[in-house]
Motif scaffolding. Sequence first.
Motif, PDB file in Angstrom:
ATOM      1  N   ALA A 145       0.865  -1.179   0.000  1.00  0.00           N
ATOM      2  CA  ALA A 145       0.000   0.000   0.000  1.00  0.00           C
ATOM      3  C   ALA A 145       0.901   1.229   0.000  1.00  0.00           C
ATOM      4  O   ALA A 145       1.904   1.268   0.714  1.00  0.00           O
ATOM      5  N   GLU A 146       0.520   2.231  -0.805  1.00  0.00           N
ATOM      6  CA  GLU A 146       1.354   3.419  -0.955  1.00  0.00           C
ATOM      7  C   GLU A 146       0.568   4.675  -0.567  1.00  0.00           C
ATOM      8  O   GLU A 146      -0.317   5.105  -1.303  1.00  0.00           O
ATOM      9  N   PRO A 147       0.857   5.271   0.606  1.00  0.00           N
ATOM     10  CA  PRO A 147       0.202   6.520   0.991  1.00  0.00           C
ATOM     11  C   PRO A 147       0.608   7.657   0.042  1.00  0.00           C
ATOM     12  O   PRO A 147       1.803   7.862  -0.214  1.00  0.00           O
ATOM     13  N   GLU A 162      -2.632   4.091  -2.780  1.00  0.00           N
ATOM     14  CA  GLU A 162      -2.649   3.272  -3.988  1.00  0.00           C
ATOM     15  C   GLU A 162      -2.209   1.862  -3.637  1.00  0.00           C
ATOM     16  O   GLU A 162      -1.304   1.663  -2.820  1.00  0.00           O
ATOM     17  N   ILE A 163      -2.872   0.877  -4.251  1.00  0.00           N
ATOM     18  CA  ILE A 163      -2.481  -0.528  -4.130  1.00  0.00           C
ATOM     19  C   ILE A 163      -2.092  -0.981  -5.524  1.00  0.00           C
ATOM     20  O   ILE A 163      -2.923  -1.427  -6.315  1.00  0.00           O
ATOM     21  N   PRO A 164      -0.822  -0.814  -5.878  1.00  0.00           N
ATOM     22  CA  PRO A 164      -0.395  -1.103  -7.247  1.00  0.00           C
ATOM     23  C   PRO A 164      -0.213  -2.598  -7.481  1.00  0.00           C
ATOM     24  O   PRO A 164      -0.201  -3.405  -6.546  1.00  0.00           O
ATOM     25  N   CYS A 172       1.721   0.108 -13.652  1.00  0.00           N
ATOM     26  CA  CYS A 172       1.457  -0.716 -12.458  1.00  0.00           C
ATOM     27  C   CYS A 172       0.208  -0.270 -11.691  1.00  0.00           C
ATOM     28  O   CYS A 172       0.080  -0.547 -10.494  1.00  0.00           O
ATOM     29  N   ALA A 173      -0.721   0.406 -12.350  1.00  0.00           N
ATOM     30  CA  ALA A 173      -1.989   0.754 -11.693  1.00  0.00           C
ATOM     31  C   ALA A 173      -2.787  -0.507 -11.417  1.00  0.00           C
ATOM     32  O   ALA A 173      -2.794  -1.448 -12.222  1.00  0.00           O
ATOM     33  N   HIS A 174      -3.472  -0.519 -10.287  1.00  0.00           N
ATOM     34  CA  HIS A 174      -4.336  -1.660  -9.955  1.00  0.00           C
ATOM     35  C   HIS A 174      -5.562  -1.154  -9.206  1.00  0.00           C
ATOM     36  O   HIS A 174      -6.587  -0.893  -9.814  1.00  0.00           O
ATOM     37  N   TYR A 175      -5.444  -0.967  -7.873  1.00  0.00           N
ATOM     38  CA  TYR A 175      -6.552  -0.415  -7.093  1.00  0.00           C
ATOM     39  C   TYR A 175      -6.124   0.897  -6.440  1.00  0.00           C
ATOM     40  O   TYR A 175      -4.932   1.177  -6.280  1.00  0.00           O
ATOM     41  N   PHE A 176      -7.129   1.676  -6.043  1.00  0.00           N
ATOM     42  CA  PHE A 176      -6.869   3.001  -5.489  1.00  0.00           C
ATOM     43  C   PHE A 176      -7.943   3.325  -4.467  1.00  0.00           C
ATOM     44  O   PHE A 176      -9.132   3.065  -4.691  1.00  0.00           O
ATOM     45  N   THR A 202      -0.257  11.176  -6.730  1.00  0.00           N
ATOM     46  CA  THR A 202       1.035  11.678  -7.166  1.00  0.00           C
ATOM     47  C   THR A 202       2.238  10.804  -6.860  1.00  0.00           C
ATOM     48  O   THR A 202       3.368  11.187  -7.178  1.00  0.00           O
ATOM     49  N   GLY A 203       2.037   9.637  -6.268  1.00  0.00           N
ATOM     50  CA  GLY A 203       3.159   8.759  -5.965  1.00  0.00           C
ATOM     51  C   GLY A 203       3.376   8.629  -4.470  1.00  0.00           C
ATOM     52  O   GLY A 203       3.049   9.522  -3.695  1.00  0.00           O
ATOM     53  N   THR A 204       3.942   7.535  -4.065  1.00  0.00           N
ATOM     54  CA  THR A 204       4.064   7.246  -2.641  1.00  0.00           C
ATOM     55  C   THR A 204       5.004   8.228  -1.947  1.00  0.00           C
ATOM     56  O   THR A 204       6.056   8.585  -2.476  1.00  0.00           O
ATOM     57  N   CYS A 205       4.583   8.663  -0.753  1.00  0.00           N
ATOM     58  CA  CYS A 205       5.388   9.616   0.012  1.00  0.00           C
ATOM     59  C   CYS A 205       6.261   8.918   1.046  1.00  0.00           C
ATOM     60  O   CYS A 205       6.903   9.572   1.865  1.00  0.00           O
ATOM     61  N   MET A 206       6.304   7.582   1.000  1.00  0.00           N
ATOM     62  CA  MET A 206       7.149   6.808   1.916  1.00  0.00           C
ATOM     63  C   MET A 206       7.474   5.469   1.283  1.00  0.00           C
ATOM     64  O   MET A 206       6.919   5.118   0.225  1.00  0.00           O
ATOM     65  N   VAL A 207       8.364   4.738   1.913  1.00  0.00           N
ATOM     66  CA  VAL A 207       8.627   3.375   1.461  1.00  0.00           C
ATOM     67  C   VAL A 207       7.302   2.604   1.498  1.00  0.00           C
ATOM     68  O   VAL A 207       6.587   2.642   2.511  1.00  0.00           O
TER      69      VAL A 207
END
Length: 270
Positions: A105-107, A141-143, A164-168, A239-244
């Motif tokens: 999961a990408e915040p 985002e859940i890529p 790599c889009a999948h769920y959001f 806009t992309g993940t703000c952390m690992v």
Amino acid sequence: MQKSQKESPASQAAQIIWAHWQSGQALKQLPEECRPLTVQQGYQAQAQLPWVSDRDVVGWKIAATSSNGQAHINVSGPLAGRLLSGQVFKSGATVPSAGNRMRVAEPEFAFTMGQDLPPRPAPYTLQQVMAAVATLHPAIEIPDSRLVPFTQAGEAQLLADNACAHYFVLGQAAPDSWRTLDLSTYAVQARVERGTRLEYTREGTGANVLGDPRIALTWLVNQLSSLGITLETGQVVTTGTCMVPLELEPGDTATADYGPLGRVRMTFSA
């Protein structure tokens, strides 16, 4: 005679990607006869996905907005992908985990547009782009990728694979006070829980998103402009993940806390 749209290599690639997206099966690489070899060909294949899938484009995502992310998937810069209808959830939702190989999961900071930004010869400035934004949202985002290993697929195929889009998962709009904040230094805290047990926490900032989520959004607008695409009113850009990225197992719950700007939460289905 020219090939029809349906028979074009771009359409063939999109049909294969979408079929694997639906089945959850892995794809080593696209067949040679329709494999994109350039960034332009990758975007051409991606542009066929809404038609092939019979889905609407509800927004856009940006992949690889950090140097670490770019190195991880072996690309030279950010990649744009389409958010498709039927793939977007509200905060609190349970998101399917079946077939997902990335399991992260990408915040992210997401923006909803308040006006169209059509293609034009001159680049849009950050100020012009931000003036067109209606709202800011916490998002996750859940890529995933249909290509295995996706780290070796190359830029062109990853673009065909919708970056790599999948769920959001889209959180509620933040208070308008966000416009007065420096998003580059804005901190986000995340936690992953397994049942009632806290597995781990993680932190990040807007600086991990091309230096500032607003810079990332401006990049996306100008990338679409160069492709002849309008970023439309009501569309969302994440806009992309703000952390690992947060590693997940089925059943885990991920929460990203943006402080005064709100929270967003999702559960990875068991």
